[in-house]
Design an enzyme around this catalytic site. Structure first.
Site, mmCIF file in Angstrom:
data_model
loop_
_atom_site.group_PDB
_atom_site.id
_atom_site.type_symbol
_atom_site.label_atom_id
_atom_site.label_comp_id
_atom_site.label_asym_id
_atom_site.label_seq_id
_atom_site.Cartn_x
_atom_site.Cartn_y
_atom_site.Cartn_z
ATOM 1 N N ARG A 121 0.860 -1.178 0.000
ATOM 2 C CA ARG A 121 0.000 0.000 0.000
ATOM 3 C C ARG A 121 0.892 1.222 0.000
ATOM 4 O O ARG A 121 1.875 1.295 0.751
ATOM 5 C CB ARG A 121 -0.917 0.036 1.239
ATOM 6 C CG ARG A 121 -2.111 -0.890 1.167
ATOM 7 C CD ARG A 121 -3.148 -0.390 0.151
ATOM 8 N NE ARG A 121 -4.377 -1.169 0.177
ATOM 9 C CZ ARG A 121 -4.609 -2.246 -0.533
ATOM 10 N NH1 ARG A 121 -3.655 -2.708 -1.335
ATOM 11 N NH2 ARG A 121 -5.771 -2.868 -0.471
ATOM 12 N N GLU A 158 -5.410 6.645 -6.478
ATOM 13 C CA GLU A 158 -5.727 5.634 -7.494
ATOM 14 C C GLU A 158 -7.133 5.870 -8.031
ATOM 15 O O GLU A 158 -8.058 6.111 -7.239
ATOM 16 C CB GLU A 158 -5.617 4.226 -6.889
ATOM 17 C CG GLU A 158 -4.200 3.860 -6.457
ATOM 18 C CD GLU A 158 -4.072 2.429 -5.946
ATOM 19 O OE1 GLU A 158 -5.096 1.703 -5.957
ATOM 20 O OE2 GLU A 158 -2.974 2.021 -5.553
ATOM 21 N N HIS A 186 -1.985 -1.388 -9.977
ATOM 22 C CA HIS A 186 -2.549 -2.108 -8.824
ATOM 23 C C HIS A 186 -3.181 -3.434 -9.256
ATOM 24 O O HIS A 186 -4.351 -3.719 -8.979
ATOM 25 C CB HIS A 186 -3.587 -1.237 -8.094
ATOM 26 C CG HIS A 186 -3.793 -1.675 -6.668
ATOM 27 N ND1 HIS A 186 -4.209 -0.815 -5.678
ATOM 28 C CD2 HIS A 186 -3.640 -2.883 -6.058
ATOM 29 C CE1 HIS A 186 -4.318 -1.459 -4.521
ATOM 30 N NE2 HIS A 186 -3.975 -2.727 -4.737
#
Length: 355
Positions: free
Chosen positions: A263, A291, A310
């Protein structure tokens, strides 16, 4: 038109479970596990992905349980779908099952506790997937296969990037020796790397011994002595958010590879971008402070780094295990059990991820 899949639509006596948005790759494996909810719940699955809060609120208006297939749930949306504070106006979602581990990045857990909404996640479903992607990123930094492929297809042959680096003999520093970090350690050892990991005081000593990993108490010392740094720390508010500081990153020696598939929020805001902007650290990132990553984000313009959107967790095996756990979470909630509970409807906030 959005495809809607439903189970037991005539069973109005059963609680309603709604997944208002889903990745296409998640649909088939989730359907395969839905028989476990026969005579427990009706399920309504919207076979498209959306972040539209109004559309999500509309789709879960009658739901008792929401399966969150990825959208960020704002505080306003959380209040709307749960009916405010314990039975106010609006929806009546009493449990949210998140399709992943790092739920703290997508839902305000303290607010969920205040609203009396159970929040569940899934654990260790993507250990292999994320670890494998970590090495895919490392190899791209080491061997530049993407660039070599592009050069070959445009008619070229040798030249820049023809000479690569190898993992064998290099020192890997792991920050976060949980399920994913442990898997990375095993793979690294198989490649002939020397592996060390930060000793946070929360990881059992036996794990270091079992994996043959050197524990290092001081993070600056760990980072300074590494050829490769790989981050696998879960995001836990009050514990790991911003844990890796600008001072820690200042100890990266030029040429050290830096990989983050965990993260972005476990790093002090802005610290990594500032360090990489110096141009002496090859890095590979799969996670970001914002994001989707904005088109004008400075990371996109820094040479020598590799970016992926991601996707480390997205493999066939991970989807199969993830959806199994999601269904298990739902069934447990509706039958009086507890599985993967991060926030209890009885006001007990638990860790956002556990080893």
């Amino acid at each position: 038109m959005t495809e809607i899949f439903e189970t037991q639509p005539d069973r109005a006596d059963l609680p309603l479970v709604v997944m208002p948005a889903s990745f296409a790759s998640m649909v088939a494996p989730l359907k395969a596990h839905l028989p476990a909810l026969a005579d427990v719940a009706r399920v309504r699955l919207y076979e498209e992905f959306t972040e539209d809060p109004d559309l999500i609120a509309e789709r879960v208006a009658d739901a008792d349980v929401m399966i969150n297939g990825g959208p960020h749930i704002s505080d306003d949306l959380l209040r709307r779908i749960s009916g405010g504070v314990r039975g106010g106006e609006g929806g009546h979602v009493r449990c949210i099952v998140f399709s992943g581990t790092g739920v703290a990045s997508y839902i305000d857990l303290a607010l969920a506790r205040e609203l009396g909404v159970r929040v569940c996640n899934a654990e260790h479903y993507g250990d292999a997937a994320v670890a494998e992607h970590t090495f895919a990123l490392m190899f791209e930094l080491l061997r530049h296969t993407g660039e070599l492929d592009r050069r070959m297809k445009s008619g070229g042959w040798s030249g820049p990037y023809a000479d690569g680096l190898q993992l064998a003999g290099r020192r890997l520093a792991i920050i976060g020796l949980g399920g994913i970090g442990s898997t990375v350690a095993r793979i690294a050892t198989a490649f002939g790397m020397r592996v060390a990991a930060w000793n946070s005081g929360h990881t059992p000593v036996s794990r270091f011994v079992e994996l043959g990993v050197e524990p290092v108490d001081d993070m600056n010392e760990l980072i300074a002595g590494a050829d490769v740094v790989s981050v696998h720390m879960p995001l836990i508010d009050g514990a790991t958010r911003g844990l890796i500081t600008a001072d820690n990153l200042a100890h990266l020696k030029p040429g050290t590879m830096f990989v983050n598939t965990a993260r972005a929020e476990v790093i002090e805001p802005g610290a990594l971008t500032a360090r990489l902007a110096k141009g002496d650290i090859p890095a590979a990132l799969d996670v970001y402070e914002r994001e989707p990553l904005p088109a004008d984000d400075p990371l996109r313009a820094i040479p020598g780094i590799v970016l992926t959107p991601h996707v480390a967790w997205r493999t066939d095996g991970a989807f199969a295990e993830l959806t199994r756990q999601m269904v298990e979470d739902v069934r447990a909630f509706l039958t009086g059990g507890e599985v993967n509970v991060v926030v209890s409807e009885h006001d007990a906030v638990r860790g956002a991820s556990r080893d």
